[in-house]
Write a protein that holds these residues in place. Sequence first.
Motif, PDB file in Angstrom:
ATOM      1  N   PHE A 133     -28.316  52.285  59.594  1.00 11.45           N
ATOM      2  CA  PHE A 133     -28.221  53.642  59.070  1.00 11.45           C
ATOM      3  C   PHE A 133     -27.209  54.459  59.870  1.00 11.45           C
ATOM      4  O   PHE A 133     -27.096  54.314  61.094  1.00 11.45           O
ATOM      5  N   THR A 134     -26.494  55.318  59.171  1.00 14.87           N
ATOM      6  CA  THR A 134     -25.486  56.163  59.804  1.00 14.87           C
ATOM      7  C   THR A 134     -26.127  57.364  60.472  1.00 14.87           C
ATOM      8  O   THR A 134     -26.860  58.117  59.837  1.00 14.87           O
ATOM      9  N   ASN A 135     -25.855  57.515  61.767  1.00 14.09           N
ATOM     10  CA  ASN A 135     -26.282  58.724  62.493  1.00 14.09           C
ATOM     11  C   ASN A 135     -27.769  59.012  62.262  1.00 14.09           C
ATOM     12  O   ASN A 135     -28.169  60.141  61.960  1.00 14.09           O
ATOM     13  N   GLY A 136     -28.598  57.967  62.417  1.00 15.86           N
ATOM     14  CA  GLY A 136     -30.006  58.057  62.047  1.00 15.86           C
ATOM     15  C   GLY A 136     -30.775  59.173  62.725  1.00 15.86           C
ATOM     16  O   GLY A 136     -31.491  59.941  62.077  1.00 15.86           O
ATOM     17  N   TYR A 137     -30.631  59.303  64.036  1.00 24.33           N
ATOM     18  CA  TYR A 137     -31.412  60.286  64.778  1.00 24.33           C
ATOM     19  C   TYR A 137     -31.121  61.719  64.331  1.00 24.33           C
ATOM     20  O   TYR A 137     -32.008  62.570  64.329  1.00 24.33           O
ATOM     21  N   GLN A 145     -30.985  53.261  48.918  1.00 18.60           N
ATOM     22  CA  GLN A 145     -29.869  54.066  48.406  1.00 18.60           C
ATOM     23  C   GLN A 145     -30.358  55.290  47.653  1.00 18.60           C
ATOM     24  O   GLN A 145     -29.768  56.380  47.781  1.00 18.60           O
ATOM     25  N   GLU A 146     -31.436  55.152  46.885  1.00 22.37           N
ATOM     26  CA  GLU A 146     -31.880  56.252  46.039  1.00 22.37           C
ATOM     27  C   GLU A 146     -32.818  57.224  46.756  1.00 22.37           C
ATOM     28  O   GLU A 146     -32.737  58.439  46.551  1.00 22.37           O
ATOM     29  N   GLN A 147     -33.743  56.707  47.571  1.00 20.99           N
ATOM     30  CA  GLN A 147     -34.746  57.555  48.205  1.00 20.99           C
ATOM     31  C   GLN A 147     -34.448  57.858  49.680  1.00 20.99           C
ATOM     32  O   GLN A 147     -34.967  58.823  50.218  1.00 20.99           O
ATOM     33  N   GLY A 148     -33.641  57.019  50.304  1.00 24.36           N
ATOM     34  CA  GLY A 148     -33.353  57.209  51.718  1.00 24.36           C
ATOM     35  C   GLY A 148     -32.732  58.550  52.077  1.00 24.36           C
ATOM     36  O   GLY A 148     -33.143  59.192  53.065  1.00 24.36           O
ATOM     37  N   PRO A 149     -31.737  59.043  51.316  1.00 19.08           N
ATOM     38  CA  PRO A 149     -31.101  60.319  51.670  1.00 19.08           C
ATOM     39  C   PRO A 149     -32.069  61.489  51.790  1.00 19.08           C
ATOM     40  O   PRO A 149     -31.824  62.422  52.562  1.00 19.08           O
ATOM     41  N   GLU A 150     -33.165  61.469  51.050  1.00 19.74           N
ATOM     42  CA  GLU A 150     -34.159  62.541  51.158  1.00 19.74           C
ATOM     43  C   GLU A 150     -34.721  62.625  52.578  1.00 19.74           C
ATOM     44  O   GLU A 150     -35.126  63.701  53.040  1.00 19.74           O
ATOM     45  N   TYR A 151     -34.714  61.495  53.291  1.00 19.91           N
ATOM     46  CA  TYR A 151     -35.243  61.436  54.658  1.00 19.91           C
ATOM     47  C   TYR A 151     -34.129  61.336  55.705  1.00 19.91           C
ATOM     48  O   TYR A 151     -34.398  61.067  56.872  1.00 19.91           O
ATOM     49  N   GLY A 152     -32.886  61.555  55.268  1.00 15.73           N
ATOM     50  CA  GLY A 152     -31.772  61.466  56.197  1.00 15.73           C
ATOM     51  C   GLY A 152     -31.352  60.045  56.498  1.00 15.73           C
ATOM     52  O   GLY A 152     -30.679  59.797  57.498  1.00 15.73           O
ATOM     53  N   LEU A 153     -31.736  59.090  55.668  1.00 15.64           N
ATOM     54  CA  LEU A 153     -31.396  57.689  55.879  1.00 15.64           C
ATOM     55  C   LEU A 153     -30.257  57.305  54.943  1.00 15.64           C
ATOM     56  O   LEU A 153     -30.445  57.154  53.731  1.00 15.64           O
TER      57      LEU A 153
END
Length: 336
Positions: free
Chosen positions: A15-19, A125-133
């Motif tokens: 994941f990009t810049n996860g923290y 891809q679809e749900q990860g961005p909601e959590y910053g992933l």
Amino acid sequence: EVDETETPAELKVDFTNGYNSPPRSKLLAQVECKLPHMLRFVRYLYAQAATLVVMHEGRVVGEIESRFGTQQGDPLGGHFFALSIYDFMAALLHQFPEAAISWIVDDLTVSDKQGNLVEVAKMIQEQGPEYGLFKNATKGEVYSQMNLQNPDWKPMRALTHTYGYKHAPRGFKRLLGAPFGDEEFEEEMAEECMKELMAPVRHIKRLLNTQLEYIMLRYCLCTKPMHLLRMLEPETVHPALKHYEEVVKAEVERIVGDAGRPAKLAQPKWKWAKLPVRYGGLGLQDLPLVSLAAFMAAMGAVARMATRAGECSPACIAPKVVRACTNSVGKAATFA
């Protein structure tokens, strides 16, 4: 004809810049639900924007308002990050109960059938961005032992072309700090990793103090390969340990030498040097001797954790993990 959706494989996700990406609203909601006694403290830390100072050549060149993720230096930052993505982790586990899912902070590895891995990639891809992933566009790999049976085997195009995961035909060069793949590949990569770990040995002589050089060798360099011993079977890591022994022995001979002339330690004295200090040795770790014990202890810890997880959750993967650990220990003991 083999159904490619049924082929077992492993997916490694970066994941990009996860923290720094999860919304703090997710964190605060989880703290309020699971750790309400800490809510006031966490709100004090993260309920408002923090100012990040940008330095260049010793001068402040800018300021950035931070509204996402945890702050660098926060000793609870890793725990807060896990709480921020807790719902996503739980949803992934619920949707794929037969998958072996491993999270180490923001590093995710999933082992399952290819058809399910495609759905995992889609979910990220679809749900990860909601959590910053956000999946790193240039990283992420997929590996399957099918390559051992058929060198021309390729993973499903949906994984490589649609979701951008690279095919690792022999395995992952680094998975939690150690190689993962077929035995020959792991052996090669372990030796390469050992060379990288022991490369700083050549700089110890710059200290120009034999006592400091010995302390640096004993406590800072001889301890670094222990992680490989816990992750890999003794037979696999054996060639890497040969390199380790050669490097450390040469450095000890230089340190105990006289007037720049290295001493030559015969095998009995070299074994003596690796003994604990209380037995008259130098306290250098005898890694070839302890490799089996280190691996068995690590596998035992994983098996106990999987057993506890199986008691708390109906996930059927736990017994499989326990069996895999038992088989690995049996194989390692046979080699020893």
